[in-house]
Scaffold this motif. Structure first.
Motif, PDB file in Angstrom:
ATOM      1  N   SER A   5       1.053 -16.480  -2.358  1.00  0.00           N
ATOM      2  CA  SER A   5       2.109 -17.522  -1.763  1.00  0.00           C
ATOM      3  C   SER A   5       2.886 -16.702  -0.862  1.00  0.00           C
ATOM      4  O   SER A   5       3.238 -17.400  -0.137  1.00  0.00           O
ATOM      5  CB  SER A   5       3.206 -17.755  -3.188  1.00  0.00           C
ATOM      6  N   VAL A   6       3.159 -15.601  -0.817  1.00  0.00           N
ATOM      7  CA  VAL A   6       4.159 -14.842   0.378  1.00  0.00           C
ATOM      8  C   VAL A   6       3.094 -15.009   1.566  1.00  0.00           C
ATOM      9  O   VAL A   6       3.759 -15.252   2.716  1.00  0.00           O
ATOM     10  CB  VAL A   6       4.349 -13.490  -0.202  1.00  0.00           C
ATOM     11  N   LYS A   7       2.033 -14.896   1.576  1.00  0.00           N
ATOM     12  CA  LYS A   7       1.237 -14.849   2.567  1.00  0.00           C
ATOM     13  C   LYS A   7       1.191 -16.176   3.427  1.00  0.00           C
ATOM     14  O   LYS A   7       1.179 -16.281   4.541  1.00  0.00           O
ATOM     15  CB  LYS A   7      -0.360 -14.582   2.389  1.00  0.00           C
ATOM     16  N   LYS A   8       1.442 -17.271   2.768  1.00  0.00           N
ATOM     17  CA  LYS A   8       1.485 -18.527   3.178  1.00  0.00           C
ATOM     18  C   LYS A   8       2.680 -19.056   3.613  1.00  0.00           C
ATOM     19  O   LYS A   8       3.101 -20.087   4.171  1.00  0.00           O
ATOM     20  CB  LYS A   8       0.993 -19.635   2.158  1.00  0.00           C
ATOM     21  N   GLU A   9       3.912 -18.130   3.238  1.00  0.00           N
ATOM     22  CA  GLU A   9       5.238 -18.484   3.564  1.00  0.00           C
ATOM     23  C   GLU A   9       5.398 -18.310   5.202  1.00  0.00           C
ATOM     24  O   GLU A   9       4.654 -17.559   5.824  1.00  0.00           O
ATOM     25  CB  GLU A   9       6.105 -17.701   2.823  1.00  0.00           C
ATOM     26  N   PRO A  10       6.250 -19.189   5.485  1.00  0.00           N
ATOM     27  CA  PRO A  10       6.751 -18.763   7.061  1.00  0.00           C
ATOM     28  C   PRO A  10       7.260 -17.470   7.302  1.00  0.00           C
ATOM     29  O   PRO A  10       7.784 -16.846   6.709  1.00  0.00           O
ATOM     30  CB  PRO A  10       7.839 -19.969   7.446  1.00  0.00           C
ATOM     31  N   VAL A  11       7.406 -17.115   8.644  1.00  0.00           N
ATOM     32  CA  VAL A  11       7.653 -15.752   8.943  1.00  0.00           C
ATOM     33  C   VAL A  11       9.113 -15.427   8.473  1.00  0.00           C
ATOM     34  O   VAL A  11       9.510 -14.262   8.076  1.00  0.00           O
ATOM     35  CB  VAL A  11       7.683 -15.483  10.541  1.00  0.00           C
ATOM     36  N   TYR A  12      10.069 -16.398   8.567  1.00  0.00           N
ATOM     37  CA  TYR A  12      11.575 -16.162   8.232  1.00  0.00           C
ATOM     38  C   TYR A  12      11.408 -16.066   6.704  1.00  0.00           C
ATOM     39  O   TYR A  12      12.376 -15.144   6.155  1.00  0.00           O
ATOM     40  CB  TYR A  12      12.562 -17.350   8.666  1.00  0.00           C
ATOM     41  N   VAL A  19      13.848  -8.103   3.236  1.00  0.00           N
ATOM     42  CA  VAL A  19      15.279  -7.584   3.115  1.00  0.00           C
ATOM     43  C   VAL A  19      15.686  -7.465   1.677  1.00  0.00           C
ATOM     44  O   VAL A  19      16.282  -6.452   1.286  1.00  0.00           O
ATOM     45  CB  VAL A  19      16.248  -8.707   3.738  1.00  0.00           C
ATOM     46  N   CYS A  20      15.011  -8.133   0.733  1.00  0.00           N
ATOM     47  CA  CYS A  20      15.156  -8.180  -0.665  1.00  0.00           C
ATOM     48  C   CYS A  20      14.738  -6.927  -1.224  1.00  0.00           C
ATOM     49  O   CYS A  20      15.186  -6.279  -1.953  1.00  0.00           O
ATOM     50  CB  CYS A  20      14.774  -9.204  -1.329  1.00  0.00           C
ATOM     51  N   ALA A  21      13.591  -6.494  -0.944  1.00  0.00           N
ATOM     52  CA  ALA A  21      12.906  -5.326  -1.196  1.00  0.00           C
ATOM     53  C   ALA A  21      13.616  -4.232  -0.777  1.00  0.00           C
ATOM     54  O   ALA A  21      13.709  -3.120  -1.370  1.00  0.00           O
ATOM     55  CB  ALA A  21      11.438  -5.409  -0.786  1.00  0.00           C
ATOM     56  N   MET A  22      13.968  -4.247   0.446  1.00  0.00           N
ATOM     57  CA  MET A  22      14.793  -3.074   1.058  1.00  0.00           C
ATOM     58  C   MET A  22      16.319  -2.779   0.279  1.00  0.00           C
ATOM     59  O   MET A  22      16.588  -1.746   0.038  1.00  0.00           O
ATOM     60  CB  MET A  22      15.281  -3.349   2.578  1.00  0.00           C
ATOM     61  N   VAL A  23      16.872  -3.918  -0.183  1.00  0.00           N
ATOM     62  CA  VAL A  23      18.159  -3.798  -0.874  1.00  0.00           C
ATOM     63  C   VAL A  23      17.765  -3.236  -2.227  1.00  0.00           C
ATOM     64  O   VAL A  23      18.343  -2.639  -2.804  1.00  0.00           O
ATOM     65  CB  VAL A  23      18.549  -5.165  -1.088  1.00  0.00           C
ATOM     66  N   LEU A  24      16.590  -3.415  -2.781  1.00  0.00           N
ATOM     67  CA  LEU A  24      16.284  -2.873  -4.177  1.00  0.00           C
ATOM     68  C   LEU A  24      15.960  -1.586  -3.862  1.00  0.00           C
ATOM     69  O   LEU A  24      16.217  -0.545  -4.870  1.00  0.00           O
ATOM     70  CB  LEU A  24      14.990  -3.508  -4.468  1.00  0.00           C
ATOM     71  N   TRP A 127       7.667   4.036  -6.399  1.00  0.00           N
ATOM     72  CA  TRP A 127       6.390   4.254  -5.315  1.00  0.00           C
ATOM     73  C   TRP A 127       5.959   2.781  -5.187  1.00  0.00           C
ATOM     74  O   TRP A 127       5.452   2.463  -4.199  1.00  0.00           O
ATOM     75  CB  TRP A 127       5.351   5.148  -6.155  1.00  0.00           C
ATOM     76  N   VAL A 128       5.706   2.115  -6.263  1.00  0.00           N
ATOM     77  CA  VAL A 128       5.140   0.704  -6.127  1.00  0.00           C
ATOM     78  C   VAL A 128       6.009  -0.265  -5.194  1.00  0.00           C
ATOM     79  O   VAL A 128       5.501  -0.928  -4.381  1.00  0.00           O
ATOM     80  CB  VAL A 128       5.153   0.000  -7.706  1.00  0.00           C
ATOM     81  N   GLU A 129       7.244  -0.158  -5.406  1.00  0.00           N
ATOM     82  CA  GLU A 129       8.168  -0.887  -4.436  1.00  0.00           C
ATOM     83  C   GLU A 129       8.066  -0.169  -2.919  1.00  0.00           C
ATOM     84  O   GLU A 129       8.220  -1.073  -2.023  1.00  0.00           O
ATOM     85  CB  GLU A 129       9.883  -0.685  -5.044  1.00  0.00           C
ATOM     86  N   GLY A 130       7.831   0.902  -2.703  1.00  0.00           N
ATOM     87  CA  GLY A 130       7.481   1.401  -1.581  1.00  0.00           C
ATOM     88  C   GLY A 130       6.488   0.819  -0.835  1.00  0.00           C
ATOM     89  O   GLY A 130       6.184   0.496   0.382  1.00  0.00           O
ATOM     90  N   LEU A 131       5.362   0.902  -1.646  1.00  0.00           N
ATOM     91  CA  LEU A 131       4.201   0.281  -1.139  1.00  0.00           C
ATOM     92  C   LEU A 131       4.207  -1.297  -0.880  1.00  0.00           C
ATOM     93  O   LEU A 131       3.980  -1.803   0.138  1.00  0.00           O
ATOM     94  CB  LEU A 131       3.107   0.220  -2.320  1.00  0.00           C
ATOM     95  N   VAL A 132       5.123  -1.842  -1.838  1.00  0.00           N
ATOM     96  CA  VAL A 132       5.445  -3.459  -1.537  1.00  0.00           C
ATOM     97  C   VAL A 132       6.117  -3.527  -0.162  1.00  0.00           C
ATOM     98  O   VAL A 132       5.703  -4.442   0.606  1.00  0.00           O
ATOM     99  CB  VAL A 132       6.249  -4.143  -2.814  1.00  0.00           C
ATOM    100  N   PHE A 134       6.308  -1.555   2.296  1.00  0.00           N
ATOM    101  CA  PHE A 134       5.397  -1.289   3.512  1.00  0.00           C
ATOM    102  C   PHE A 134       4.262  -2.427   3.861  1.00  0.00           C
ATOM    103  O   PHE A 134       4.120  -2.748   4.943  1.00  0.00           O
ATOM    104  CB  PHE A 134       4.643   0.134   2.980  1.00  0.00           C
ATOM    105  N   TYR A 135       4.001  -2.916   2.669  1.00  0.00           N
ATOM    106  CA  TYR A 135       2.973  -4.204   3.015  1.00  0.00           C
ATOM    107  C   TYR A 135       3.613  -5.258   3.756  1.00  0.00           C
ATOM    108  O   TYR A 135       3.214  -5.809   4.431  1.00  0.00           O
ATOM    109  CB  TYR A 135       2.455  -4.499   1.495  1.00  0.00           C
ATOM    110  N   LEU A 136       5.073  -5.515   3.056  1.00  0.00           N
ATOM    111  CA  LEU A 136       5.814  -6.695   3.734  1.00  0.00           C
ATOM    112  C   LEU A 136       5.904  -6.469   5.306  1.00  0.00           C
ATOM    113  O   LEU A 136       5.741  -7.403   6.079  1.00  0.00           O
ATOM    114  CB  LEU A 136       6.912  -7.074   2.907  1.00  0.00           C
ATOM    115  N   PHE A 137       6.229  -5.262   5.485  1.00  0.00           N
ATOM    116  CA  PHE A 137       6.681  -4.794   6.810  1.00  0.00           C
ATOM    117  C   PHE A 137       5.262  -5.056   7.896  1.00  0.00           C
ATOM    118  O   PHE A 137       5.435  -5.679   8.978  1.00  0.00           O
ATOM    119  CB  PHE A 137       7.208  -3.292   7.126  1.00  0.00           C
TER     120      PHE A 137
END
Length: 368
Positions: A5-12, A19-24, A127-132, A134-137
């Motif tokens: 579902s994230v893959k299908k979302e628009p860029v914004y 940003v949410c992952a970075m805050v976490l 570590w898992v959040e870091g991978l997430v 990294f994947y999002l970026f």
């Protein structure tokens, strides 16, 4: 399913996820080790034989019961064994993720800390959040590259359309028509657009390496093609023309009126025949019994034989005594020879008034 579902979302939206992952991760980077509360322990000093005797009166039996129920535990050694197990499992993984976590901590160092702290035993979560993250970026970076390439492909196609705007407008006028019932027919124009996209547009995008975006860019480029083809070209700037003042950019009809005006200044009745039609004469001027026919030529090149022939025929038609060609340009040698044979004067407009004065001084000139 979440990542699909994230893959299908628009860029914004993807940016918001990042940003949410970075805050976490800000909380993870600033986490402090929180020691666990030690398990419930009972020491031998507290529950010894004397304590057992105080409870039930059976010293030896109670002591054994209490000793069995409340075994002495050592929290430090227990936690050490747990940490050893965790580190043995994740030591190999930590070597791979250390660099990623360093980058994440650097990026999140300026973010506000979270209102809670994570235990050292929850390193796997970080570590898992870091991978997430990294994947999002990585996904955002790919989306940005694709978006930039797509916009460049569209701009390349629009430049091609602009360079062919005049031809497209001509083709549109040729192919769009109204039938006998007043209905506008676009069928041929639609086929022309499809052929244009398949040939010229595809070749242009291939040359610039954007051929993979032809399908995605086609709707926007077709809309722009219609806009350019149906756009009315801007009217060329009209040059200022004043029959009272000579200018090489003036209208040819105003040049005839300018010559007539020069004659009227000397008291002659002069009419520019463009207002009533001519027979090879641009200006017919008369005073007394004398009539003059003028052929006026505002040229950027030398005047040829045609002007001399026209004024010679007009002089005979109007019964005029004099005929002259007036121009701002020079005359060719054949024109000079023909004018001499037919007694036609070849003048520059600056010589016109001087020529009229000579006519007035001639013996054949009479005023009624």
């Amino acid at each position: 399913m979440v990542w699909m579902s994230v893959k299908k979302e628009p860029v914004y939206v993807k940016v918001a996820y990042g940003v949410c992952a970075m805050v976490l991760m800000a909380g993870v980077a600033q986490a402090e080790t929180t020691p666990h509360t030690a398990p419930f322990t009972v020491s031998q000093d507290t529950y010894g034989p004397s304590a057992g005797a105080g409870l039930c009166g059976a010293e030896q039996s109670c002591f054994q019961v209490h000793n069995t129920a409340y075994k002495v535990t050592e929290p430090a050694s227990s936690q050490a064994s747990v940490s050893t197990q965790h580190s043995s499992v994740f030591d190999s993984l930590s070597g791979i993720l250390n660099q990623t976590l360093d980058v994440i901590r650097t990026l999140s160092s300026g973010l506000p800390s979270l209102p809670f702290h994570l235990s050292e035993q929850n390193r796997v979560v970080s570590w898992v959040e870091g991978l997430v993250v990294f994947y999002l970026f990585f996904r955002l970076w790919l989306a940005y590259r694709r978006r930039r390439a797509f916009r460049r492909a569209v701009q390349t196609g629009k430049r091609l359309i602009n360079s062919l705007a005049d031809r497209l407008q001509i083709r549109r006028k040729q192919l769009v028509y109204q039938n006998a019932y007043g209905t506008t027919i676009y069928d041929k124009w639609e086929r022309e657009k499809a052929a244009f996209m398949q040939r010229e547009m595809l070749n242009c995008l291939n040359e610039h390496g954007y051929q993979n975006y032809i399908d995605r860019a086609t709707p926007e480029l077709l809309a722009y093609l219609d806009k350019v083809a149906f756009d009315t070209p801007a009217e060329p700037e009209q040059k200022v023309s004043n029959p009272d003042v000579y200018s090489p950019d003036m209208n040819p009809f105003d040049y005839e009126r300018y010559c007539a005006r020069l004659l009227r200044q000397l008291g002659w009745e002069a009419i520019a025949t463009s207002e009533c039609g001519d027979q090879g004469a641009d200006v017919v001027a008369s005073r007394g019994n004398t009539r003059i026919i003028l052929q006026c030529k505002l040229y950027t090149k030398a005047v040829g034989n045609d002007a001399v022939q026209q004024v010679a025929a007009a002089r005979q038609h109007y019964g005029a005594r004099y005929g002259a060609v007036v121009s701002n340009a020079p005359y060719t040698i054949p024109a000079q020879q023909l004018a001499k044979t037919n007694k036609i004067f070849l003048l520059h407009h600056d010589e016109l008034q001087r020529f009229i004065r000579r006519v007035e001084k001639s013996s054949s000139f009479r005023i009624r």
